[in-house]
Design a protein around this motif. Structure first.
Motif, PDB file in Angstrom:
ATOM      1  N   MET A 314       5.472   8.715   1.465  1.00 37.48           N
ATOM      2  CA  MET A 314       4.800   8.833   2.770  1.00 37.48           C
ATOM      3  C   MET A 314       3.421   9.468   2.609  1.00 37.48           C
ATOM      4  O   MET A 314       2.431   9.005   3.181  1.00 37.48           O
ATOM      5  CB  MET A 314       5.647   9.678   3.727  1.00 37.48           C
ATOM      6  CG  MET A 314       6.915   9.018   4.204  1.00 37.48           C
ATOM      7  SD  MET A 314       7.856  10.151   5.279  1.00 37.48           S
ATOM      8  CE  MET A 314       9.388   9.232   5.461  1.00 37.48           C
ATOM      9  N   VAL A 317       1.044   6.864   0.766  1.00 35.84           N
ATOM     10  CA  VAL A 317       0.597   5.745   1.597  1.00 35.84           C
ATOM     11  C   VAL A 317      -0.398   6.215   2.653  1.00 35.84           C
ATOM     12  O   VAL A 317      -1.479   5.635   2.816  1.00 35.84           O
ATOM     13  CB  VAL A 317       1.802   5.057   2.283  1.00 35.84           C
ATOM     14  CG1 VAL A 317       1.322   4.098   3.366  1.00 35.84           C
ATOM     15  CG2 VAL A 317       2.623   4.287   1.268  1.00 35.84           C
ATOM     16  N   SER A 370       0.941   0.235  -1.976  1.00 34.00           N
ATOM     17  CA  SER A 370       1.451   0.612  -0.654  1.00 34.00           C
ATOM     18  C   SER A 370       2.731  -0.149  -0.329  1.00 34.00           C
ATOM     19  O   SER A 370       3.639   0.397   0.318  1.00 34.00           O
ATOM     20  CB  SER A 370       0.385   0.337   0.418  1.00 34.00           C
ATOM     21  OG  SER A 370      -0.705   1.228   0.287  1.00 34.00           O
ATOM     22  N   GLU A 371       2.821  -1.398  -0.786  1.00 35.96           N
ATOM     23  CA  GLU A 371       4.039  -2.181  -0.518  1.00 35.96           C
ATOM     24  C   GLU A 371       5.250  -1.566  -1.220  1.00 35.96           C
ATOM     25  O   GLU A 371       6.343  -1.473  -0.644  1.00 35.96           O
ATOM     26  CB  GLU A 371       3.834  -3.626  -0.982  1.00 35.96           C
ATOM     27  CG  GLU A 371       2.831  -4.423  -0.166  1.00 35.96           C
ATOM     28  CD  GLU A 371       1.384  -4.097  -0.492  1.00 35.96           C
ATOM     29  OE1 GLU A 371       0.498  -4.546   0.246  1.00 35.96           O
ATOM     30  OE2 GLU A 371       1.135  -3.384  -1.497  1.00 35.96           O
ATOM     31  N   GLN A 373       5.546   1.586  -2.104  1.00 32.58           N
ATOM     32  CA  GLN A 373       5.843   2.856  -1.443  1.00 32.58           C
ATOM     33  C   GLN A 373       6.614   2.641  -0.139  1.00 32.58           C
ATOM     34  O   GLN A 373       7.559   3.376   0.173  1.00 32.58           O
ATOM     35  CB  GLN A 373       4.537   3.612  -1.151  1.00 32.58           C
ATOM     36  CG  GLN A 373       3.606   3.797  -2.331  1.00 32.58           C
ATOM     37  CD  GLN A 373       4.147   4.738  -3.391  1.00 32.58           C
ATOM     38  OE1 GLN A 373       5.150   5.410  -3.190  1.00 32.58           O
ATOM     39  NE2 GLN A 373       3.491   4.788  -4.540  1.00 32.58           N
ATOM     40  N   ARG A 374       6.223   1.638   0.620  1.00 32.32           N
ATOM     41  CA  ARG A 374       6.926   1.359   1.891  1.00 32.32           C
ATOM     42  C   ARG A 374       8.367   0.922   1.635  1.00 32.32           C
ATOM     43  O   ARG A 374       9.274   1.234   2.412  1.00 32.32           O
ATOM     44  CB  ARG A 374       6.171   0.305   2.692  1.00 32.32           C
ATOM     45  CG  ARG A 374       4.916   0.846   3.366  1.00 32.32           C
ATOM     46  CD  ARG A 374       4.293  -0.197   4.304  1.00 32.32           C
ATOM     47  NE  ARG A 374       3.303   0.436   5.176  1.00 32.32           N
ATOM     48  CZ  ARG A 374       2.009   0.589   4.865  1.00 32.32           C
ATOM     49  NH1 ARG A 374       1.563   0.126   3.696  1.00 32.32           N
ATOM     50  NH2 ARG A 374       1.190   1.179   5.701  1.00 32.32           N
ATOM     51  N   SER A 375       8.567   0.179   0.561  1.00 31.50           N
ATOM     52  CA  SER A 375       9.939  -0.227   0.226  1.00 31.50           C
ATOM     53  C   SER A 375      10.797   0.986  -0.110  1.00 31.50           C
ATOM     54  O   SER A 375      11.975   1.062   0.278  1.00 31.50           O
ATOM     55  CB  SER A 375       9.923  -1.197  -0.962  1.00 31.50           C
ATOM     56  OG  SER A 375       9.299  -2.410  -0.621  1.00 31.50           O
TER      57      SER A 375
END
Length: 386
Positions: A314, A317, A370-371, A373-375
């Motif tokens: 979090m 990102v 970022s992808e 990290q979001r996963s």
């Protein structure tokens, strides 16, 4: 939960800031900018001499037994001054893994030198065809008696042309699922068959693609069990995924405020007095504050014995994407002059706006996109299915 710093930590920050003020001269910054290399041996050893290299490490290894908050303010000041720290950081990260799970002979051979700035270690995870899917590595290590023969290539081996070793992920059991057949090695970069070729990023940083052609390393250079490389690698990914980039926003904000205070618009009014300028600066300041609170939450969790599995991503990102937005916003605010570079005398703030805009884009990729990290946030933080 609180993020206030005690007097001792604030004093430590002041010591770090004073040291950086002395050594980060204009001439030194220009040399770094021209080289594109985020490392300098004398700078790193200067940190060692001052006790600013690995403050949380035990004194027996050359550390100072300091707490996580001292480490945090050190990182904040180094990042805010744009100090050449990347190779030192990767060295310290891998040294921590060796200290935790490395064989005794490797600890004796590596740790003391790493903590003195005499040994440097780059990272060899990403491959040209795998992108952020590190576990899809195809670089192979085949056992040959008491040694291993390594063949393959790695992308974004930053500082691989000057480091002593690379922390290399290799596939040792191709028949197993991709996370199960990997092993970690510490490969001497002066080994026959290793080649580093320069790759230049958008920000002007030199990274490398490294090639390994029949590179022979003894089994004593293996870290962890055979085919247990993903578990070893995860120790480093936890640190990378918890990286916060808020201090770079602070650096951008400082330059933007200086520009606004010293620049007079065509109507004779100082830019800082204009409502639109103040709104934009305030927006950047708010993003900086949130970025730092997210990062400091991770430090608080570590101090409390918790693992910031989702909280680290979090922080990463939000801070990197905020830096991209803020950099673009400040270039738009300053206008065409903001696109003048470091070596143009007429560039506002010595070209920092132009460089930070280019630099910011890469931060959303470094240490996991970022992808990715979001996963992690979705699966490990929210419990959603993969």
């Amino acid at each position: 939960m609180h993020f206030q710093l005690d007097a001792e930590t604030e004093a430590y920050r002041a010591e770090v800031r004073a040291h950086l003020h002395d050594v980060m001269t204009a001439e030194f910054e220009e040399r770094l900018y021209r080289s594109g290399v985020a490392h300098d041996d004398d700078f790193a050893k200067g940190l060692v001499d001052k006790g600013f290299f690995a403050p949380t490490w035990p004194a027996e290894y050359g550390g100072q037994n300091r707490g996580a908050w001292d480490e945090q303010v050190l990182q904040e000041e180094l990042m805010r001054s744009d100090a050449p720290m990347y190779l030192s950081e990767t060295t310290r990260m891998v040294a921590g893994i060796i200290r935790a799970v490395g064989p005794p002979a490797m600890k004796d051979r590596i740790l003391a030198g790493a903590m003195k700035g005499d040994v440097t270690i780059a990272l060899g995870f990403t491959e040209p065809e795998c992108g952020s899917d590190v576990a899809a590595a195809t670089t192979k290590a085949v056992r040959d008696g008491d040694a291993w023969i390594i063949n393959g290539s790695k992308m974004f081996t930053t500082n691989g042309h000057i480091a002593d070793y690379v922390f290399l992920l290799a596939r040792t059991s191709p028949e197993k699922p991709k996370h199960k057949g990997l092993t970690m090695f510490l490969v001497p970069l002066d080994s026959p068959g290793v080649e580093a070729q320069a790759v230049w990023t958008l920000s002007g940083e030199r990274t490398n693609i490294t090639f390994y052609s029949d590179v022979r390393v003894g089994d004593e250079w293996r870290i962890g069990d055979v085919d247990a490389g993903w578990q070893v690698l995860s120790l480093s990914l936890q640190d990378e995924h918890a990286s916060g980039w808020g201090p770079h926003i602070a650096r951008l904000l400082t330059h933007a405020e200086q520009w606004a205070e010293t620049t007079v618009a065509d109507d004779g009014v100082a830019q800082i007095a204009k409502p639109d300028v103040r709104r934009r600066l305030a927006r950047v300041a708010m993003d900086y504050e949130v970025s730092m609170l997210l990062q400091r939450r991770c430090v608080w969790m570590v101090e409390a014995g918790q693992l910031p599995v989702a909280e680290g991503p979090m922080a990463k990102v939000f801070s990197t994407e905020s830096l991209v937005r803020a950099s673009q916003d400040m270039v738009e605010l300053v206008g065409p002059d903001a696109l003048r570079g470091f070596f143009e005398p007429s560039a506002p703030e010595q070209g920092r706006f132009e460089h930070l805009m280019r630099f910011s884009v890469g931060t959303t990729i470094y240490a996991g996109t970022s992808e990715v990290q979001r996963s992690i946030i979705a699966s490990r933080g929210l419990g959603l299915p993969r």
